[in-house]
Write a protein that holds these residues in place. Structure first.
Motif, PDB file in Angstrom:
ATOM      1  N   VAL A 119       0.859  -1.177   0.000  1.00 42.93           N
ATOM      2  CA  VAL A 119       0.000   0.000   0.000  1.00 42.93           C
ATOM      3  C   VAL A 119       0.896   1.228   0.000  1.00 42.93           C
ATOM      4  CG1 VAL A 119      -1.810   1.252   1.220  1.00 42.93           C
ATOM      5  CG2 VAL A 119      -1.781  -1.249   1.249  1.00 42.93           C
TER       6      VAL A 119
ATOM      7  N   THR B 130      -2.143   6.703   0.257  1.00 41.70           N
ATOM      8  CA  THR B 130      -3.340   6.109  -0.328  1.00 41.70           C
ATOM      9  C   THR B 130      -4.257   5.594   0.776  1.00 41.70           C
ATOM     10  OG1 THR B 130      -2.265   3.946  -0.504  1.00 41.70           O
ATOM     11  CG2 THR B 130      -2.069   5.440  -2.393  1.00 41.70           C
TER      12      THR B 130
ATOM     13  N   PRO C  22      -6.581  -0.354   2.649  1.00 44.73           N
ATOM     14  CA  PRO C  22      -7.432  -1.358   2.000  1.00 44.73           C
ATOM     15  C   PRO C  22      -8.568  -1.790   2.911  1.00 44.73           C
ATOM     16  CG  PRO C  22      -5.379  -2.345   2.756  1.00 44.73           C
ATOM     17  CD  PRO C  22      -5.239  -0.869   2.953  1.00 44.73           C
TER      18      PRO C  22
ATOM     19  N   ASP D 213      -8.171  -3.602  -2.456  1.00 44.44           N
ATOM     20  CA  ASP D 213      -8.437  -2.241  -2.907  1.00 44.44           C
ATOM     21  C   ASP D 213      -9.900  -2.160  -3.321  1.00 44.44           C
ATOM     22  OD1 ASP D 213      -8.704   0.159  -4.243  1.00 44.44           O
ATOM     23  OD2 ASP D 213      -6.734   0.031  -5.202  1.00 44.44           O
TER      24      ASP D 213
ATOM     25  N   HIS E 143      -4.418  -6.981  -1.605  1.00 42.51           N
ATOM     26  CA  HIS E 143      -3.138  -6.500  -1.089  1.00 42.51           C
ATOM     27  C   HIS E 143      -2.421  -7.593  -0.308  1.00 42.51           C
ATOM     28  CE1 HIS E 143      -3.307  -2.233  -2.176  1.00 42.51           C
ATOM     29  NE2 HIS E 143      -4.606  -2.300  -1.958  1.00 42.51           N
TER      30      HIS E 143
END
Length: 265
Positions: free
Chosen positions: A63, A67, A70, A83, A90
């Motif tokens: 990750v 961002t 998840p 995601d 992930h």
């Protein structure tokens, strides 16, 4: 009678045999040679050891910083972080011989209840660490069998908004664990003749209220509903212990120790 070995001297007469002194180099070389021969065996034994608790964590994609974190889901026999935009996984966490029954997303990590009675906390990181702790639920075999078939709703509950304390609610007891290290902070057993129902729970502000139906019709309804928070059962004028990590800043226990709760009528 003891026997003494004899040899023959140059004069032909018998004399006690003298041992031949061992060379220093040969005495040092033998242990070294044995150690070299043992290295492949030690290495092979190390690689043949099974993963603790049957853990298997596979990181599919890192990750990136900045961002969104998840999201989490259970997929058959695994816990998976993915995601939400692309659906790309992930990481995946599996355990040999067990499957996840309940999943609780907590900021930065995932808490799961497994069919063999273990509760785990998972947070894969760049340094290779993954499963942070394992905790077993005592006396859970019969209950887990029914939970596996009808679900385990309400078993895992956050006890504070920051996810620092996790409750595991079973018919026999409510147990609270510190999510940072899995430390057991308090246990509340069900009243004799009563049992907690994890699925019948509701959160009201900072309190978690759990139904505790009793077989005795004479038991007042106020005793069949239990309110708890991260510090334990909520009762008037309580003096609970804090849940801070050793050496950390103490919780503000004083402001919460005297929560107003109506006494049983």
């Amino acid at each position: 009678m003891s026997v003494v070995p004899f040899g023959v001297t140059g004069s032909g007469r018998a004399s006690p045999a003298e041992p031949v002194p061992a060379r220093r180099g040969s005495r040092l070389a033998l242990p070294a040679a044995l150690g070299l021969l043992a290295l492949p065996l030690i290495t092979a034994a190390h690689h043949s050891l099974p993963a603790p608790y049957g853990d298997h964590v596979t990181v599919h994609a890192r990750v990136a910083d900045g961002t969104a974190a998840p999201e989490l889901r259970t997929t058959g026999r695994a816990v998976e972080a993915y995601d939400p935009a692309s659906g790309r996984a992930h990481w995946t966490y599996r355990r040999e011989g067990a499957r996840p029954l309940a999943l609780l997303p907590v900021p930065g990590h995932a808490v799961a209840l497994w069919s063999d009675g273990l509760v785990t906390d998972t947070a894969p990181r760049a340094d290779g660490s993954a499963v942070r702790w394992h905790r077993g639920i005592p006396d859970s075999a019969s209950w887990l069998g029914s939970a596996a078939s009808r679900g385990a709703a309400g078993v895992l509950q956050p006890l504070d908004l920051r996810g620092r304390m996790i409750a595991v609610v079973t018919p026999q007891r409510i147990a609270a664990y510190r999510s940072a290290d899995g430390d057991l902070r308090w246990v509340l057993p069900a009243h004799p003749g009563c049992a907690f129902e994890p699925a019948r729970s509701v959160r009201r502000e900072g309190a978690l209220m759990v139904a505790q139906p009793c077989g005795d019709a004479a038991t007042p309804w106020t005793s069949q509903l239990i309110a708890v928070d991260d510090l334990g059962r909520i009762v008037p004028r309580r003096s609970p212990l804090g849940n801070e990590l050793p050496g950390g800043a103490p919780d503000d226990v004083r402001t919460r120790a005297g929560k107003a709760v109506a006494p049983p009528r």
